[in-house]
Design a protein around this motif. Structure first.
Motif, PDB file in Angstrom:
ATOM      1  N   ALA A 220      -2.398  -4.475  11.876  1.00  0.00           N
ATOM      2  CA  ALA A 220      -2.816  -3.465  10.907  1.00  0.00           C
ATOM      3  C   ALA A 220      -4.331  -3.519  10.710  1.00  0.00           C
ATOM      4  O   ALA A 220      -4.994  -2.484  10.587  1.00  0.00           O
ATOM      5  CB  ALA A 220      -2.088  -3.671   9.587  1.00  0.00           C
ATOM      6  N   TRP A 221      -4.904  -4.730  10.698  1.00  0.00           N
ATOM      7  CA  TRP A 221      -6.348  -4.898  10.542  1.00  0.00           C
ATOM      8  C   TRP A 221      -7.102  -4.264  11.717  1.00  0.00           C
ATOM      9  O   TRP A 221      -8.102  -3.585  11.531  1.00  0.00           O
ATOM     10  CB  TRP A 221      -6.687  -6.384  10.405  1.00  0.00           C
ATOM     11  N   GLN A 222      -6.624  -4.495  12.928  1.00  0.00           N
ATOM     12  CA  GLN A 222      -7.284  -3.936  14.110  1.00  0.00           C
ATOM     13  C   GLN A 222      -7.235  -2.410  14.097  1.00  0.00           C
ATOM     14  O   GLN A 222      -8.229  -1.746  14.416  1.00  0.00           O
ATOM     15  CB  GLN A 222      -6.629  -4.469  15.385  1.00  0.00           C
ATOM     16  N   LEU A 223      -6.098  -1.859  13.716  1.00  0.00           N
ATOM     17  CA  LEU A 223      -5.977  -0.405  13.640  1.00  0.00           C
ATOM     18  C   LEU A 223      -6.910   0.155  12.566  1.00  0.00           C
ATOM     19  O   LEU A 223      -7.544   1.193  12.754  1.00  0.00           O
ATOM     20  CB  LEU A 223      -4.530  -0.010  13.349  1.00  0.00           C
TER      21      LEU A 223
ATOM     22  N   MET B  17     -13.482  -3.107   2.180  1.00  0.00           N
ATOM     23  CA  MET B  17     -12.660  -1.892   2.139  1.00  0.00           C
ATOM     24  C   MET B  17     -11.184  -2.240   2.385  1.00  0.00           C
ATOM     25  O   MET B  17     -10.287  -1.651   1.783  1.00  0.00           O
ATOM     26  CB  MET B  17     -13.132  -0.895   3.194  1.00  0.00           C
ATOM     27  N   TRP B  18     -10.949  -3.207   3.254  1.00  0.00           N
ATOM     28  CA  TRP B  18      -9.590  -3.595   3.653  1.00  0.00           C
ATOM     29  C   TRP B  18      -8.816  -4.198   2.485  1.00  0.00           C
ATOM     30  O   TRP B  18      -7.607  -4.005   2.377  1.00  0.00           O
ATOM     31  CB  TRP B  18      -9.680  -4.573   4.813  1.00  0.00           C
ATOM     32  N   LYS B  19      -9.515  -4.939   1.609  1.00  0.00           N
ATOM     33  CA  LYS B  19      -8.839  -5.603   0.498  1.00  0.00           C
ATOM     34  C   LYS B  19      -8.029  -4.632  -0.346  1.00  0.00           C
ATOM     35  O   LYS B  19      -6.933  -4.956  -0.791  1.00  0.00           O
ATOM     36  CB  LYS B  19      -9.854  -6.315  -0.398  1.00  0.00           C
ATOM     37  N   ASP B  20      -8.565  -3.432  -0.587  1.00  0.00           N
ATOM     38  CA  ASP B  20      -7.909  -2.459  -1.451  1.00  0.00           C
ATOM     39  C   ASP B  20      -7.273  -1.302  -0.685  1.00  0.00           C
ATOM     40  O   ASP B  20      -6.811  -0.343  -1.299  1.00  0.00           O
ATOM     41  CB  ASP B  20      -8.922  -1.912  -2.466  1.00  0.00           C
ATOM     42  N   SER B  21      -7.255  -1.400   0.626  1.00  0.00           N
ATOM     43  CA  SER B  21      -6.725  -0.318   1.446  1.00  0.00           C
ATOM     44  C   SER B  21      -5.199  -0.268   1.364  1.00  0.00           C
ATOM     45  O   SER B  21      -4.529  -1.306   1.357  1.00  0.00           O
ATOM     46  CB  SER B  21      -7.139  -0.539   2.898  1.00  0.00           C
TER      47      SER B  21
ATOM     48  N   GLU C  14      -3.352   0.507   3.685  1.00  0.00           N
ATOM     49  CA  GLU C  14      -2.853   0.069   4.992  1.00  0.00           C
ATOM     50  C   GLU C  14      -2.701  -1.447   5.076  1.00  0.00           C
ATOM     51  O   GLU C  14      -2.069  -1.966   5.981  1.00  0.00           O
ATOM     52  CB  GLU C  14      -3.810   0.542   6.096  1.00  0.00           C
ATOM     53  N   ASN C  15      -3.294  -2.167   4.105  1.00  0.00           N
ATOM     54  CA  ASN C  15      -3.262  -3.622   4.091  1.00  0.00           C
ATOM     55  C   ASN C  15      -1.909  -4.100   3.576  1.00  0.00           C
ATOM     56  O   ASN C  15      -1.551  -3.862   2.439  1.00  0.00           O
ATOM     57  CB  ASN C  15      -4.389  -4.153   3.199  1.00  0.00           C
TER      58      ASN C  15
END
Length: 120
Positions: free
Chosen positions: A34-37, A65-69, A71-72
């Protein structure tokens, strides 16, 4: 005097042919995480918005940005704490049992009377 020709192959190529390695099957690559995408999707837009960014500033920004995404998959969870590595050296690497982990006791012949000494 020249050597007589032998009928069996003793050359390097014959040895190599005998030691051929079996052909490995091609493994299918893993699916991207998920992180790579997320990075593939958001990195170009971030770099376009920040063309003067140096080094891995984009990685820090994408991490924030990923912390609150949405998609995370770990959004809202506390980050895992890192475990400290224990130092292992030679013979001491074996785990100690309960008896050996206690402090050493003084031997009966070497008792010291703390109150009797007035040399201090």
């Amino acid at each position: 005097m020249p050597k007589a020709a032998s009928s069996s192959k003793t050359t390097k190529s014959a040895t190599r042919a005998a030691k051929e390695k079996p052909v490995k099957e091609k493994k299918e690559p893993r699916a991207p995480s998920a992180w790579q995408l997320f990075c593939e999707k958001n990195r170009p837009a971030w770099k376009e918005a920040n063309p003067d960014a140096k080094g891995n500033e984009w990685m820090k920004a994408l991490g924030d940005m990923w912390k609150d995404s949405p998609e995370n998959p770990n959004r809202g969870k506390e980050p895992k704490t890192k475990k400290k590595k224990s130092k292992k050296s030679g013979v001491d690497a074996a785990p100690k049992d309960a008896a050996s982990s206690s402090p050493p006791s003084s031997s009966p012949g070497h008792e010291v009377d703390v109150g009797a000494s007035s040399d201090y």
